[in-house]
Motif scaffolding. Structure first.
Motif, PDB file in Angstrom:
ATOM      1  N   GLU A 185       3.311  13.812  -9.822  1.00 18.92           N
ATOM      2  CA  GLU A 185       4.345  14.848  -9.806  1.00 18.92           C
ATOM      3  C   GLU A 185       4.913  15.087 -11.210  1.00 18.92           C
ATOM      4  O   GLU A 185       5.191  16.210 -11.594  1.00 18.92           O
ATOM      5  CB  GLU A 185       5.477  14.438  -8.855  1.00 18.92           C
ATOM      6  CG  GLU A 185       6.600  15.438  -8.766  1.00 18.92           C
ATOM      7  CD  GLU A 185       7.704  14.978  -7.822  1.00 18.92           C
ATOM      8  OE1 GLU A 185       8.836  15.452  -7.984  1.00 18.92           O
ATOM      9  OE2 GLU A 185       7.435  14.146  -6.930  1.00 18.92           O
ATOM     10  N   TYR A 186       5.074  14.019 -11.976  1.00 22.49           N
ATOM     11  CA  TYR A 186       5.631  14.127 -13.327  1.00 22.49           C
ATOM     12  C   TYR A 186       4.548  14.108 -14.409  1.00 22.49           C
ATOM     13  O   TYR A 186       4.867  14.040 -15.589  1.00 22.49           O
ATOM     14  CB  TYR A 186       6.641  12.994 -13.573  1.00 22.49           C
ATOM     15  CG  TYR A 186       7.916  13.208 -12.821  1.00 22.49           C
ATOM     16  CD1 TYR A 186       8.918  14.016 -13.337  1.00 22.49           C
ATOM     17  CD2 TYR A 186       8.122  12.631 -11.573  1.00 22.49           C
ATOM     18  CE1 TYR A 186      10.093  14.233 -12.647  1.00 22.49           C
ATOM     19  CE2 TYR A 186       9.294  12.835 -10.874  1.00 22.49           C
ATOM     20  CZ  TYR A 186      10.274  13.645 -11.402  1.00 22.49           C
ATOM     21  OH  TYR A 186      11.436  13.854 -10.723  1.00 22.49           O
ATOM     22  N   ASP A 187       3.296  14.147 -14.001  1.00 23.56           N
ATOM     23  CA  ASP A 187       2.164  14.160 -14.929  1.00 23.56           C
ATOM     24  C   ASP A 187       2.234  12.957 -15.894  1.00 23.56           C
ATOM     25  O   ASP A 187       2.141  13.112 -17.111  1.00 23.56           O
ATOM     26  CB  ASP A 187       2.097  15.478 -15.701  1.00 23.56           C
ATOM     27  CG  ASP A 187       0.763  15.651 -16.426  1.00 23.56           C
ATOM     28  OD1 ASP A 187      -0.258  15.136 -15.912  1.00 23.56           O
ATOM     29  OD2 ASP A 187       0.757  16.275 -17.500  1.00 23.56           O
ATOM     30  N   LYS A 188       2.423  11.777 -15.335  1.00 27.33           N
ATOM     31  CA  LYS A 188       2.503  10.530 -16.099  1.00 27.33           C
ATOM     32  C   LYS A 188       1.446   9.566 -15.595  1.00 27.33           C
ATOM     33  O   LYS A 188       0.863   9.746 -14.522  1.00 27.33           O
ATOM     34  CB  LYS A 188       3.891   9.877 -15.954  1.00 27.33           C
ATOM     35  CG  LYS A 188       5.026  10.730 -16.457  1.00 27.33           C
ATOM     36  CD  LYS A 188       4.982  10.842 -17.952  1.00 27.33           C
ATOM     37  CE  LYS A 188       6.134  11.685 -18.475  1.00 27.33           C
ATOM     38  NZ  LYS A 188       6.046  11.920 -19.887  1.00 27.33           N
ATOM     39  N   ASN A 189       1.188   8.522 -16.395  1.00 26.78           N
ATOM     40  CA  ASN A 189       0.268   7.477 -15.960  1.00 26.78           C
ATOM     41  C   ASN A 189       0.972   6.130 -16.066  1.00 26.78           C
ATOM     42  O   ASN A 189       2.127   6.041 -16.495  1.00 26.78           O
ATOM     43  CB  ASN A 189      -1.033   7.501 -16.773  1.00 26.78           C
ATOM     44  CG  ASN A 189      -0.792   7.340 -18.262  1.00 26.78           C
ATOM     45  OD1 ASN A 189       0.064   6.575 -18.674  1.00 26.78           O
ATOM     46  ND2 ASN A 189      -1.543   8.068 -19.062  1.00 26.78           N
ATOM     47  N   LEU A 190       0.286   5.063 -15.678  1.00 25.12           N
ATOM     48  CA  LEU A 190       0.909   3.742 -15.672  1.00 25.12           C
ATOM     49  C   LEU A 190       1.308   3.282 -17.071  1.00 25.12           C
ATOM     50  O   LEU A 190       2.315   2.600 -17.243  1.00 25.12           O
ATOM     51  CB  LEU A 190      -0.024   2.724 -15.019  1.00 25.12           C
ATOM     52  CG  LEU A 190      -0.212   2.887 -13.513  1.00 25.12           C
ATOM     53  CD1 LEU A 190      -1.239   1.892 -12.994  1.00 25.12           C
ATOM     54  CD2 LEU A 190       1.100   2.718 -12.781  1.00 25.12           C
ATOM     55  N   ILE A 203       0.840  -1.200   0.000  1.00 22.01           N
ATOM     56  CA  ILE A 203       0.000   0.000   0.000  1.00 22.01           C
ATOM     57  C   ILE A 203       0.876   1.252   0.000  1.00 22.01           C
ATOM     58  O   ILE A 203       0.627   2.208  -0.748  1.00 22.01           O
ATOM     59  CB  ILE A 203      -0.956  -0.008   1.218  1.00 22.01           C
ATOM     60  CG1 ILE A 203      -1.973  -1.142   1.065  1.00 22.01           C
ATOM     61  CG2 ILE A 203      -1.653   1.337   1.368  1.00 22.01           C
ATOM     62  CD1 ILE A 203      -2.828  -1.377   2.288  1.00 22.01           C
ATOM     63  N   GLU A 204       1.933   1.232   0.797  1.00 24.46           N
ATOM     64  CA  GLU A 204       2.852   2.366   0.854  1.00 24.46           C
ATOM     65  C   GLU A 204       3.538   2.574  -0.500  1.00 24.46           C
ATOM     66  O   GLU A 204       3.663   3.696  -0.989  1.00 24.46           O
ATOM     67  CB  GLU A 204       3.901   2.128   1.937  1.00 24.46           C
ATOM     68  CG  GLU A 204       4.856   3.280   2.115  1.00 24.46           C
ATOM     69  CD  GLU A 204       5.881   3.013   3.213  1.00 24.46           C
ATOM     70  OE1 GLU A 204       6.908   3.706   3.198  1.00 24.46           O
ATOM     71  OE2 GLU A 204       5.658   2.128   4.057  1.00 24.46           O
ATOM     72  N   PHE A 205       3.962   1.471  -1.132  1.00 26.88           N
ATOM     73  CA  PHE A 205       4.588   1.555  -2.447  1.00 26.88           C
ATOM     74  C   PHE A 205       3.626   2.150  -3.470  1.00 26.88           C
ATOM     75  O   PHE A 205       3.988   3.034  -4.249  1.00 26.88           O
ATOM     76  CB  PHE A 205       5.050   0.168  -2.901  1.00 26.88           C
ATOM     77  CG  PHE A 205       5.578   0.145  -4.307  1.00 26.88           C
ATOM     78  CD1 PHE A 205       6.836   0.635  -4.599  1.00 26.88           C
ATOM     79  CD2 PHE A 205       4.802  -0.355  -5.341  1.00 26.88           C
ATOM     80  CE1 PHE A 205       7.316   0.624  -5.899  1.00 26.88           C
ATOM     81  CE2 PHE A 205       5.271  -0.366  -6.643  1.00 26.88           C
ATOM     82  CZ  PHE A 205       6.533   0.120  -6.919  1.00 26.88           C
ATOM     83  N   GLU A 206       2.393   1.670  -3.466  1.00 28.45           N
ATOM     84  CA  GLU A 206       1.401   2.183  -4.421  1.00 28.45           C
ATOM     85  C   GLU A 206       1.153   3.670  -4.218  1.00 28.45           C
ATOM     86  O   GLU A 206       1.068   4.432  -5.186  1.00 28.45           O
ATOM     87  CB  GLU A 206       0.086   1.408  -4.298  1.00 28.45           C
ATOM     88  CG  GLU A 206      -0.938   1.836  -5.312  1.00 28.45           C
ATOM     89  CD  GLU A 206      -2.242   1.055  -5.210  1.00 28.45           C
ATOM     90  OE1 GLU A 206      -3.215   1.517  -5.821  1.00 28.45           O
ATOM     91  OE2 GLU A 206      -2.281   0.014  -4.539  1.00 28.45           O
ATOM     92  N   ASN A 207       1.046   4.099  -2.981  1.00 33.50           N
ATOM     93  CA  ASN A 207       0.827   5.523  -2.702  1.00 33.50           C
ATOM     94  C   ASN A 207       2.011   6.372  -3.181  1.00 33.50           C
ATOM     95  O   ASN A 207       1.817   7.422  -3.804  1.00 33.50           O
ATOM     96  CB  ASN A 207       0.595   5.747  -1.207  1.00 33.50           C
ATOM     97  CG  ASN A 207      -0.759   5.242  -0.755  1.00 33.50           C
ATOM     98  OD1 ASN A 207      -1.684   5.123  -1.549  1.00 33.50           O
ATOM     99  ND2 ASN A 207      -0.866   4.905   0.518  1.00 33.50           N
ATOM    100  N   LYS A 208       3.226   5.906  -2.926  1.00 31.78           N
ATOM    101  CA  LYS A 208       4.410   6.647  -3.376  1.00 31.78           C
ATOM    102  C   LYS A 208       4.482   6.682  -4.899  1.00 31.78           C
ATOM    103  O   LYS A 208       4.834   7.699  -5.486  1.00 31.78           O
ATOM    104  CB  LYS A 208       5.679   6.027  -2.802  1.00 31.78           C
ATOM    105  CG  LYS A 208       5.859   6.294  -1.326  1.00 31.78           C
ATOM    106  CD  LYS A 208       7.156   5.704  -0.810  1.00 31.78           C
ATOM    107  CE  LYS A 208       7.349   6.015   0.652  1.00 31.78           C
ATOM    108  NZ  LYS A 208       8.629   5.476   1.172  1.00 31.78           N
ATOM    109  N   LEU A 209       4.130   5.562  -5.528  1.00 34.48           N
ATOM    110  CA  LEU A 209       4.146   5.510  -6.984  1.00 34.48           C
ATOM    111  C   LEU A 209       3.123   6.469  -7.577  1.00 34.48           C
ATOM    112  O   LEU A 209       3.417   7.212  -8.506  1.00 34.48           O
ATOM    113  CB  LEU A 209       3.875   4.081  -7.470  1.00 34.48           C
ATOM    114  CG  LEU A 209       3.851   3.870  -8.973  1.00 34.48           C
ATOM    115  CD1 LEU A 209       5.183   4.252  -9.603  1.00 34.48           C
ATOM    116  CD2 LEU A 209       3.499   2.434  -9.299  1.00 34.48           C
ATOM    117  N   ARG A 210       1.930   6.485  -7.026  1.00 35.19           N
ATOM    118  CA  ARG A 210       0.891   7.396  -7.531  1.00 35.19           C
ATOM    119  C   ARG A 210       1.296   8.862  -7.330  1.00 35.19           C
ATOM    120  O   ARG A 210       1.046   9.702  -8.194  1.00 35.19           O
ATOM    121  CB  ARG A 210      -0.451   7.095  -6.880  1.00 35.19           C
ATOM    122  CG  ARG A 210      -1.013   5.761  -7.322  1.00 35.19           C
ATOM    123  CD  ARG A 210      -2.464   5.580  -6.942  1.00 35.19           C
ATOM    124  NE  ARG A 210      -2.937   4.269  -7.302  1.00 35.19           N
ATOM    125  CZ  ARG A 210      -3.286   3.881  -8.527  1.00 35.19           C
ATOM    126  NH1 ARG A 210      -3.193   4.728  -9.513  1.00 35.19           N
ATOM    127  NH2 ARG A 210      -3.715   2.653  -8.759  1.00 35.19           N
TER     128      ARG A 210
END
Length: 91
Positions: A17-22, A5-12
């Motif tokens: 921040e960089y205006d990117k998506n998956l 969950i922490e990883f997902e939150n940091k990734l999102r």
């Protein structure tokens, strides 16, 4: 589970921040992997303008990526099977 969950939150947060998506991340990573597996390539051509060739041995499944025919494994294949046969293995 908490670490995921922490990883997902940091990734999102990083994506926003960089205006990117998956999809951007997947494209970038797959492009990076292709470059690591070949060399510096633009399309199928190296920066010197020489075409990158990929050969696959149908008996072993081994793959050789080369610009010139000086790869040791490719030369061994040509010695063993003949140059005309190996030319047909071009992917």
């Amino acid at each position: 589970m908490q670490a995921e969950i922490e990883f997902e939150n940091k990734l999102r947060n990083l994506l926003s921040e960089y205006d990117k998506n998956l999809e951007d991340v997947i494209f970038t990573l797959s492009s990076f992997e292709e470059l690591q597996n070949s060399t510096v390539v633009e399309g199928n051509f190296l920066k010197k303008g020489r075409m990158l060739r990929t050969y696959q041995n149908p008996y072993t499944g081994q793959i050789v990526k080369t610009v010139a025919c000086n790869k040791r494994l490719l030369r061994c294949w040509k010695d063993e099977f003949g140059g005309d046969v190996v030319k047909r293995w071009l992917v």
